[in-house]
Motif scaffolding. Structure first.
Motif, PDB file in Angstrom:
ATOM      1  N   GLU A  63       0.925  -1.171   0.115  1.00 15.97           N
ATOM      2  CA  GLU A  63      -0.021   0.129   0.128  1.00 15.97           C
ATOM      3  C   GLU A  63       0.979   1.177   0.233  1.00 15.97           C
ATOM      4  O   GLU A  63       2.049   1.281   0.410  1.00 15.97           O
ATOM      5  CB  GLU A  63      -0.754   0.101   0.988  1.00 15.97           C
ATOM      6  CG  GLU A  63      -1.839  -1.355   1.422  1.00 15.97           C
ATOM      7  CD  GLU A  63      -2.729  -1.275   0.344  1.00 15.97           C
ATOM      8  OE1 GLU A  63      -3.140  -0.244  -0.426  1.00 15.97           O
ATOM      9  OE2 GLU A  63      -3.297  -2.515   0.321  1.00 15.97           O
ATOM     10  N   ALA A  64       0.175   2.473  -0.246  1.00 15.19           N
ATOM     11  CA  ALA A  64       0.787   3.606  -0.371  1.00 15.19           C
ATOM     12  C   ALA A  64       1.146   4.082   1.241  1.00 15.19           C
ATOM     13  O   ALA A  64       0.557   3.705   1.894  1.00 15.19           O
ATOM     14  CB  ALA A  64       0.165   4.849  -1.167  1.00 15.19           C
ATOM     15  N   ASN A  65       2.615   4.528   1.370  1.00 15.98           N
ATOM     16  CA  ASN A  65       2.749   4.857   2.756  1.00 15.98           C
ATOM     17  C   ASN A  65       3.683   6.299   2.833  1.00 15.98           C
ATOM     18  O   ASN A  65       4.537   6.566   2.253  1.00 15.98           O
ATOM     19  CB  ASN A  65       3.885   3.856   3.308  1.00 15.98           C
ATOM     20  CG  ASN A  65       4.033   3.800   4.853  1.00 15.98           C
ATOM     21  OD1 ASN A  65       4.142   4.940   5.325  1.00 15.98           O
ATOM     22  ND2 ASN A  65       4.593   2.782   5.142  1.00 15.98           N
ATOM     23  N   GLU A  66       2.974   7.243   3.432  1.00 13.65           N
ATOM     24  CA  GLU A  66       3.259   8.675   3.656  1.00 13.65           C
ATOM     25  C   GLU A  66       4.679   8.722   4.389  1.00 13.65           C
ATOM     26  O   GLU A  66       5.580   9.637   4.170  1.00 13.65           O
ATOM     27  CB  GLU A  66       2.426   9.522   4.178  1.00 13.65           C
ATOM     28  CG  GLU A  66       2.019   9.055   5.794  1.00 13.65           C
ATOM     29  CD  GLU A  66       0.893   9.836   6.302  1.00 13.65           C
ATOM     30  OE1 GLU A  66       0.644   9.869   7.532  1.00 13.65           O
ATOM     31  OE2 GLU A  66       0.266  10.728   5.501  1.00 13.65           O
ATOM     32  N   ASN A  67       4.937   7.763   5.021  1.00  9.57           N
ATOM     33  CA  ASN A  67       6.261   7.834   5.864  1.00  9.57           C
ATOM     34  C   ASN A  67       7.554   7.274   5.077  1.00  9.57           C
ATOM     35  O   ASN A  67       8.655   7.338   5.839  1.00  9.57           O
ATOM     36  CB  ASN A  67       6.268   6.710   7.109  1.00  9.57           C
ATOM     37  CG  ASN A  67       5.011   7.165   7.957  1.00  9.57           C
ATOM     38  OD1 ASN A  67       4.940   8.392   8.260  1.00  9.57           O
ATOM     39  ND2 ASN A  67       4.520   6.355   8.619  1.00  9.57           N
ATOM     40  N   ARG A  96       0.939  -3.390  -5.432  1.00  8.27           N
ATOM     41  CA  ARG A  96      -0.380  -3.290  -5.902  1.00  8.27           C
ATOM     42  C   ARG A  96      -0.932  -1.707  -6.478  1.00  8.27           C
ATOM     43  O   ARG A  96      -0.538  -0.813  -6.053  1.00  8.27           O
ATOM     44  CB  ARG A  96      -1.220  -3.441  -4.753  1.00  8.27           C
ATOM     45  CG  ARG A  96      -2.838  -3.361  -5.177  1.00  8.27           C
ATOM     46  CD  ARG A  96      -3.877  -4.058  -4.124  1.00  8.27           C
ATOM     47  NE  ARG A  96      -3.689  -4.213  -2.917  1.00  8.27           N
ATOM     48  CZ  ARG A  96      -3.932  -4.926  -1.928  1.00  8.27           C
ATOM     49  NH1 ARG A  96      -4.746  -5.813  -2.241  1.00  8.27           N
ATOM     50  NH2 ARG A  96      -3.614  -4.719  -0.503  1.00  8.27           N
ATOM     51  N   LYS A  97      -1.452  -1.979  -7.673  1.00  9.98           N
ATOM     52  CA  LYS A  97      -1.620  -0.625  -8.299  1.00  9.98           C
ATOM     53  C   LYS A  97      -2.852   0.285  -7.652  1.00  9.98           C
ATOM     54  O   LYS A  97      -3.548  -0.275  -6.994  1.00  9.98           O
ATOM     55  CB  LYS A  97      -2.583  -0.806  -9.705  1.00  9.98           C
ATOM     56  CG  LYS A  97      -2.601   0.084 -10.403  1.00  9.98           C
ATOM     57  CD  LYS A  97      -3.168  -0.160 -12.060  1.00  9.98           C
ATOM     58  CE  LYS A  97      -3.326   0.706 -12.909  1.00  9.98           C
ATOM     59  NZ  LYS A  97      -3.786   0.787 -14.372  1.00  9.98           N
ATOM     60  N   VAL A 119      11.892   4.900  -7.184  1.00  7.65           N
ATOM     61  CA  VAL A 119      10.583   4.245  -7.001  1.00  7.65           C
ATOM     62  C   VAL A 119      10.019   3.408  -8.237  1.00  7.65           C
ATOM     63  O   VAL A 119      10.407   3.987  -9.354  1.00  7.65           O
ATOM     64  CB  VAL A 119       9.231   5.395  -6.936  1.00  7.65           C
ATOM     65  CG1 VAL A 119       8.063   4.492  -6.796  1.00  7.65           C
ATOM     66  CG2 VAL A 119       9.613   6.066  -5.497  1.00  7.65           C
ATOM     67  N   VAL A 120       9.694   1.969  -7.968  1.00 10.99           N
ATOM     68  CA  VAL A 120       9.282   1.238  -8.791  1.00 10.99           C
ATOM     69  C   VAL A 120       7.745   1.046  -8.652  1.00 10.99           C
ATOM     70  O   VAL A 120       7.441   0.454  -7.670  1.00 10.99           O
ATOM     71  CB  VAL A 120      10.174  -0.071  -9.070  1.00 10.99           C
ATOM     72  CG1 VAL A 120       9.544  -1.078 -10.079  1.00 10.99           C
ATOM     73  CG2 VAL A 120      11.417   0.262  -9.608  1.00 10.99           C
ATOM     74  N   ARG A 121       7.010   1.114  -9.728  1.00  9.11           N
ATOM     75  CA  ARG A 121       5.446   0.861  -9.590  1.00  9.11           C
ATOM     76  C   ARG A 121       5.345  -0.434 -10.685  1.00  9.11           C
ATOM     77  O   ARG A 121       5.405  -0.400 -11.722  1.00  9.11           O
ATOM     78  CB  ARG A 121       4.644   1.791  -9.954  1.00  9.11           C
ATOM     79  CG  ARG A 121       4.698   2.936  -9.074  1.00  9.11           C
ATOM     80  CD  ARG A 121       3.989   4.236  -9.749  1.00  9.11           C
ATOM     81  NE  ARG A 121       4.510   5.096 -10.770  1.00  9.11           N
ATOM     82  CZ  ARG A 121       5.622   5.812 -10.660  1.00  9.11           C
ATOM     83  NH1 ARG A 121       6.103   6.199  -9.369  1.00  9.11           N
ATOM     84  NH2 ARG A 121       6.312   6.395 -11.795  1.00  9.11           N
ATOM     85  N   LEU A 122       5.107  -1.583  -9.908  1.00  5.34           N
ATOM     86  CA  LEU A 122       5.332  -2.612 -10.913  1.00  5.34           C
ATOM     87  C   LEU A 122       4.340  -2.767 -11.773  1.00  5.34           C
ATOM     88  O   LEU A 122       4.534  -3.520 -12.977  1.00  5.34           O
ATOM     89  CB  LEU A 122       5.180  -3.771  -9.815  1.00  5.34           C
ATOM     90  CG  LEU A 122       6.249  -4.684  -9.063  1.00  5.34           C
ATOM     91  CD1 LEU A 122       5.846  -5.830  -8.258  1.00  5.34           C
ATOM     92  CD2 LEU A 122       7.355  -5.000  -9.957  1.00  5.34           C
TER      93      LEU A 122
END
Length: 270
Positions: A63-67, A96-97, A119-122
Motif C-alpha cells: 500500500e501507499a505509505n506517507e512515511n 499493488r496498483k 520508485v518502481v511501480r510494478l
C-alpha cells in the motif's frame, strides 16, 4: 504477508534482484539493520544488501505509505554513518496498483534538506523482464498487462521448467501468494498446483514460526496441542489472505470442514 514473501525472494535470489534494480548481477550479502543503529526502524519489508562498494536498500510496499520518504532519508544517513565510503541505491517497489499520489513520491524535503530515491511501480514495468529471470517470476503477474491470468499461466510454464525441485516449489508458492493481489484464488488454483506449497521453504518457515509460538504458549498442555494451535493460526492467516478453503486444507492437512469452522469463528470475532 506479501512484504515478507518479497523479502524472502530478495534474500534468496540476490543476483536476480541486483540484475533488475542495479542493471548488473553484482554479488551482494545481507546487511542487518542492527549494524546501523541500536534502535533500527521497524520495517518488515526492509531489505539491506551490500557489496564492497555499494549498499542496496529495497523496500516492498503493498500500500501507499506517507512515511516512506523520511524512512529512506533516515536509512541513507545511517548507512553513511556506518559506511561513508560506499555508494547507496535506494528503491521502493510498490506491488499493488493504486491511484494514490504517494506512490510517485521519490524525495524528502525539509527546509534546506533534500534527499532523492528511486520508485518502481510494478504495474508500469514490462512483463518480459520478469518472465526471463527465475527469481523475478513471482512479480510478473503484477507487471504491466491487460491479462494477468495469461501471465500467470506463463509463470506456471516457466516454473515447470525449473530443474531444482526446491527452487521450483519456492517460486511457485511465492507466485501464488503475490498473484492474490490481482487474481481471484479460484483462478490461481486452476493455474498453479496448490500441493507444491507444502514443499516450499516459504510454507515451512511460516509453519515453523507458528509451531514455535504455539508450542511456547501450550507447553503445559503438551507439544501435540501446541503444534495443533500453530496449524490453526497458520490456517487463519491463509484465510485472512483470501485463499480458498480447498487450498488451505491442502496446505495445512486440515479437513475442509475444519477450515470452514475456523472461518466462521473468525467472521464472528470480527
Amino acid at each position: 504477508m506479501y512484504d515478507n514473501i518479497c523479502k524472502f525472494i530478495a534474500e534468496n535470489f540476490k543476483d536476480d534482484l541486483a540484475t533488475w534494480l542495479l542493471g548488473a548481477p553484482i554479488e551482494l550479502t545481507e546487511l542487518s539493520p542492527t549494524e546501523l543503529s541500536a534502535e533500527p526502524i521497524r520495517a518488515d519489508s526492509l531489505i539491506l544488501l551490500q557489496s564492497d562498494d555499494l549498499v542496496l536498500h529495497t523496500e516492498f510496499q503493498t500500500e501507499a505509505n506517507e512515511n516512506i520518504p523520511f524512512r529512506m532519508l533516515d536509512y541513507r544517513i545511517r548507512v553513511y554513518r556506518r559506511f561513508p565510503q560506499k555508494e547507496m541505491r535506494q528503491v521502493v517497489v510498490y506491488l499493488r496498483k493504486t491511484g494514490s499520489t504517494l506512490v510517485s513520491e521519490n524525495n524528502f524535503r525539509l527546509n534546506n534538506t533534500y534527499h532523492q530515491f528511486e520508485v518502481v511501480r510494478l504495474w508500469e514495468e514490462p512483463t518480459e523482464k520478469f518472465l526471463s529471470v527465475t527469481g523475478l517470476l513471482p512479480f510478473a503477474v503484477l507487471s504491466r498487462t491487460n491479462d494477468a491470468r495469461m501471465v500467470l499461466s506463463q509463470v506456471a510454464q516457466a516454473v515447470e521448467a525449473i530443474g531444482d525441485r526446491q527452487i521450483q516449489s519456492n517460486i511457485a508458492a511465492a507466485s501464488g501468494v503475490l498473484a492474490g493481489l490481482v487474481l481471484d484464488n479460484k483462478v490461481i488454483n486452476q493455474i498453479l498446483r496448490s500441493d507444491i506449497m507444502r514443499e516450499s521453504v516459504v510454507y515451512q518457515e511460516i509453519l515453523a514460526e507458528g509451531e514455535a509460538k504455539g508450542e511456547a504458549k501450550g507447553k503445559a498442555e503438551g507439544k501435540a496441542e501446541g503444534k495443533a494451535e500453530a496449524t490453526r493460526k497458520f490456517a487463519a492467516n491463509l484465510l485472512r489472505m483470501g485463499m480458498s478453503l480447498a487450498q488451505i486444507a491442502e496446505a495445512t492437512e486440515l479437513t475442509i470442514e475444519q477450515v470452514q469452522v475456523l472461518q466462521n469463528e473468525l467472521q464472528q470475532s470480527n
